[in-house]
Scaffold this active site. Structure first.
Site, PDB file in Angstrom:
ATOM      1  N   SER A  31      71.282  52.199  99.542  1.00 49.67           N
ATOM      2  CA  SER A  31      70.022  52.715  99.383  1.00 49.67           C
ATOM      3  C   SER A  31      70.356  53.916 100.284  1.00 49.67           C
ATOM      4  O   SER A  31      70.749  54.193 101.283  1.00 49.67           O
ATOM      5  CB  SER A  31      69.190  51.991 100.387  1.00 49.67           C
ATOM      6  OG  SER A  31      69.512  50.571 100.382  1.00 49.67           O
ATOM      7  N   HIS A  62      63.189  51.480  89.572  1.00 47.56           N
ATOM      8  CA  HIS A  62      64.534  51.229  90.284  1.00 47.56           C
ATOM      9  C   HIS A  62      65.281  51.054  88.857  1.00 47.56           C
ATOM     10  O   HIS A  62      66.136  49.959  89.032  1.00 47.56           O
ATOM     11  CB  HIS A  62      64.807  50.222  91.241  1.00 47.56           C
ATOM     12  CG  HIS A  62      64.254  50.667  92.664  1.00 47.56           C
ATOM     13  ND1 HIS A  62      64.828  51.546  93.388  1.00 47.56           N
ATOM     14  CD2 HIS A  62      62.843  50.365  92.986  1.00 47.56           C
ATOM     15  CE1 HIS A  62      63.767  51.551  94.351  1.00 47.56           C
ATOM     16  NE2 HIS A  62      62.755  50.862  93.980  1.00 47.56           N
ATOM     17  N   HIS A  84      71.517  43.181  93.795  1.00 50.01           N
ATOM     18  CA  HIS A  84      71.737  42.060  94.833  1.00 50.01           C
ATOM     19  C   HIS A  84      71.345  40.724  94.564  1.00 50.01           C
ATOM     20  O   HIS A  84      70.608  40.391  93.686  1.00 50.01           O
ATOM     21  CB  HIS A  84      70.659  42.755  96.078  1.00 50.01           C
ATOM     22  CG  HIS A  84      70.717  44.027  96.416  1.00 50.01           C
ATOM     23  ND1 HIS A  84      70.262  45.064  95.878  1.00 50.01           N
ATOM     24  CD2 HIS A  84      71.500  44.488  97.243  1.00 50.01           C
ATOM     25  CE1 HIS A  84      70.448  46.240  96.335  1.00 50.01           C
ATOM     26  NE2 HIS A  84      71.199  45.993  97.407  1.00 50.01           N
ATOM     27  N   TYR A  86      69.764  38.709  96.271  1.00 48.07           N
ATOM     28  CA  TYR A  86      68.550  38.398  96.998  1.00 48.07           C
ATOM     29  C   TYR A  86      67.616  38.732  95.797  1.00 48.07           C
ATOM     30  O   TYR A  86      66.402  37.984  95.892  1.00 48.07           O
ATOM     31  CB  TYR A  86      68.104  38.806  98.156  1.00 48.07           C
ATOM     32  CG  TYR A  86      68.013  40.495  98.243  1.00 48.07           C
ATOM     33  CD1 TYR A  86      66.922  41.187  97.532  1.00 48.07           C
ATOM     34  CD2 TYR A  86      69.030  41.183  98.865  1.00 48.07           C
ATOM     35  CE1 TYR A  86      66.766  42.481  97.719  1.00 48.07           C
ATOM     36  CE2 TYR A  86      68.926  42.711  98.887  1.00 48.07           C
ATOM     37  CZ  TYR A  86      67.928  43.185  98.450  1.00 48.07           C
ATOM     38  OH  TYR A  86      67.809  44.536  98.316  1.00 48.07           O
ATOM     39  N   GLU A  87      67.768  39.429  94.825  1.00 46.12           N
ATOM     40  CA  GLU A  87      66.794  39.842  93.840  1.00 46.12           C
ATOM     41  C   GLU A  87      67.037  38.587  92.589  1.00 46.12           C
ATOM     42  O   GLU A  87      65.857  38.660  91.741  1.00 46.12           O
ATOM     43  CB  GLU A  87      67.229  41.040  93.087  1.00 46.12           C
ATOM     44  CG  GLU A  87      67.121  42.457  93.720  1.00 46.12           C
ATOM     45  CD  GLU A  87      67.800  43.517  93.348  1.00 46.12           C
ATOM     46  OE1 GLU A  87      67.011  44.117  92.413  1.00 46.12           O
ATOM     47  OE2 GLU A  87      68.829  43.953  93.494  1.00 46.12           O
ATOM     48  N   ALA A 114      73.592  50.149 103.371  1.00 46.87           N
ATOM     49  CA  ALA A 114      72.718  50.429 104.503  1.00 46.87           C
ATOM     50  C   ALA A 114      72.995  49.011 105.452  1.00 46.87           C
ATOM     51  O   ALA A 114      72.829  48.010 104.675  1.00 46.87           O
ATOM     52  CB  ALA A 114      71.363  50.584 104.365  1.00 46.87           C
ATOM     53  N   MET A 212      73.066  43.173 103.182  1.00 43.66           N
ATOM     54  CA  MET A 212      72.866  42.348 102.193  1.00 43.66           C
ATOM     55  C   MET A 212      73.572  42.419 100.791  1.00 43.66           C
ATOM     56  O   MET A 212      73.304  41.975  99.802  1.00 43.66           O
ATOM     57  CB  MET A 212      71.341  42.044 101.874  1.00 43.66           C
ATOM     58  CG  MET A 212      70.454  41.782 103.092  1.00 43.66           C
ATOM     59  SD  MET A 212      68.701  42.013 102.593  1.00 43.66           S
ATOM     60  CE  MET A 212      67.965  42.082 104.393  1.00 43.66           C
ATOM     61  N   SER A 213      74.640  43.189 101.185  1.00 45.53           N
ATOM     62  CA  SER A 213      75.475  43.636  99.782  1.00 45.53           C
ATOM     63  C   SER A 213      76.772  43.696 100.003  1.00 45.53           C
ATOM     64  O   SER A 213      77.477  43.030 100.936  1.00 45.53           O
ATOM     65  CB  SER A 213      74.988  44.999  99.243  1.00 45.53           C
ATOM     66  OG  SER A 213      75.503  46.043 100.247  1.00 45.53           O
ATOM     67  N   ASN A 236      69.456  51.108 111.266  1.00 43.81           N
ATOM     68  CA  ASN A 236      68.498  50.307 112.269  1.00 43.81           C
ATOM     69  C   ASN A 236      69.260  49.431 113.255  1.00 43.81           C
ATOM     70  O   ASN A 236      70.455  49.033 112.916  1.00 43.81           O
ATOM     71  CB  ASN A 236      67.560  49.486 111.597  1.00 43.81           C
ATOM     72  CG  ASN A 236      67.995  48.508 110.692  1.00 43.81           C
ATOM     73  OD1 ASN A 236      68.544  48.618 109.632  1.00 43.81           O
ATOM     74  ND2 ASN A 236      67.909  47.140 111.286  1.00 43.81           N
ATOM     75  N   HIS A 248      61.630  48.099 105.975  1.00 46.56           N
ATOM     76  CA  HIS A 248      62.725  48.618 104.951  1.00 46.56           C
ATOM     77  C   HIS A 248      62.267  50.227 105.083  1.00 46.56           C
ATOM     78  O   HIS A 248      63.137  51.067 105.044  1.00 46.56           O
ATOM     79  CB  HIS A 248      62.058  48.210 103.677  1.00 46.56           C
ATOM     80  CG  HIS A 248      62.474  48.924 102.386  1.00 46.56           C
ATOM     81  ND1 HIS A 248      64.085  48.639 102.445  1.00 46.56           N
ATOM     82  CD2 HIS A 248      62.607  49.547 101.355  1.00 46.56           C
ATOM     83  CE1 HIS A 248      64.648  49.320 101.334  1.00 46.56           C
ATOM     84  NE2 HIS A 248      63.680  49.680 100.743  1.00 46.56           N
TER      85      HIS A 248
END
Ligand code: HPA
Length: 275
Positions: A31, A62, A84, A86-87, A114, A212-213, A236, A248
């Protein structure tokens, strides 16, 4: 030949016919790294939707493209948009593109992402070379019958992120005038950000960053013997460190802020990696 390797080869063959050359390095853009594609020359951009057998993105807006071209004179393929877990994609789908790159003849994988800072010494905007990961609660992309043509049943992953490439990355950062952090990336499934208790637990376990990746792709690549480098943008501080909710928007805003530095680092590394 298994059904999977047949499908991988069909997609790889199609790309080979379309492109006519083999990239030295595959770069997965996390990202906020989209701008790197502006530094790629002699570009050929192919939407995922046009590539037979390639996974399709489900998120409107996307779409995702593969960008073939030269970065610092080095032949590369960039994934703009990744898949991902989570998708809702299974792990086989998440790592399908990396396996296609390998079957195409690519032997170097550069992952970017990220991530939240777990290490209290980090500051949002820091860039971190991943030296190792904690992926204990990630489903393995290697689960199921082993694909002997891709790699062994029980692959060694003790040097999953190539130490020489980590050193190269740190050298390039120094030349570019900043200090590259190094640390352990911990995978979390998402899509909810972690709880403060989870982050405290991860810190005890030795994690420096959380995201998450990356872990599935790195495992699949190492299984096939690819050289892997991963760099995180600490967008962050992880949950519970600061007294503010995680969003996000913050992730994207920090990504944007350091985009130039991150792109410069990636380009500088690729230049030396391919040399
Ligand atoms: N947690 C998980 N994934 C992330 C984070 C985080 O804090 N920041 C960016 N990706």
């Amino acid at each position: 030949m298994s059904d999977l390797t047949k499908r991988l080869d069909e997609t790889a063959k199609w790309l080979e016919n379309r492109i006519g050359w083999v990239p030295d390095v595959a770069v997965v853009l996390g990202s906020g790294l989209g701008a790197l594609s502006d530094s790629i020359f002699d570009k050929m951009e192919i939407p995922y939707a046009e590539i037979p057998g390639f996974p399709q993105t489900t998120v409107p807006g996307h779409a995702g493209t593969l960008i073939f071209g030269k970065l610092e004179g080095v032949p590369v393929v960039c994934m703009k948009g990744r898949f991902h877990h989570y998708e809702g994609y299974d792990m086989g789908t998440v790592v399908f593109p990396v396996r296609v790159f390998f079957r195409l003849g690519v032997r170097n994988l550069f992952l970017t992402n990220a991530a939240g800072g777990v290490n209290l010494g980090f500051t949002p905007g820091d860039l971190m070379a991943v030296t190792d990961h904690i992926g204990l609660w990630a489903d393995s992309p290697l689960r199921g019958p082993n694909e002997d043509e891709l790699g062994p049943r029980f692959p060694d992953v003790s040097k999953i992120y190539d130490p020489e490439l980590v050193k190269l990355a740190a050298d390039v950062a120094r030349i570019n005038g900043f200090n590259l952090q190094k640390g352990i990336y911990s995978y979390c499934r998402g899509p909810a950000f972690e709880t403060p208790a989870e982050i405290r637990a991860l810190r005890v376990l030795g994690a420096d960053a959380v995201g998450m990746s990356t872990v599935p792709e790195a495992v699949a690549a190492r299984h096939m013997g690819m050289r892997v480098l991963a760099i995180s943008c600490i967008t962050n501080m992880a949950a519970g460190i600061l007294d503010q909710p995680l969003t996000h928007e913050e992730v994207m805003a920090t990504g944007k802020m350091v985009e130039k530095r991150f792109s410069g680092l990636v380009a500088g590394i690729v230049a030396k990696w391919g040399a």
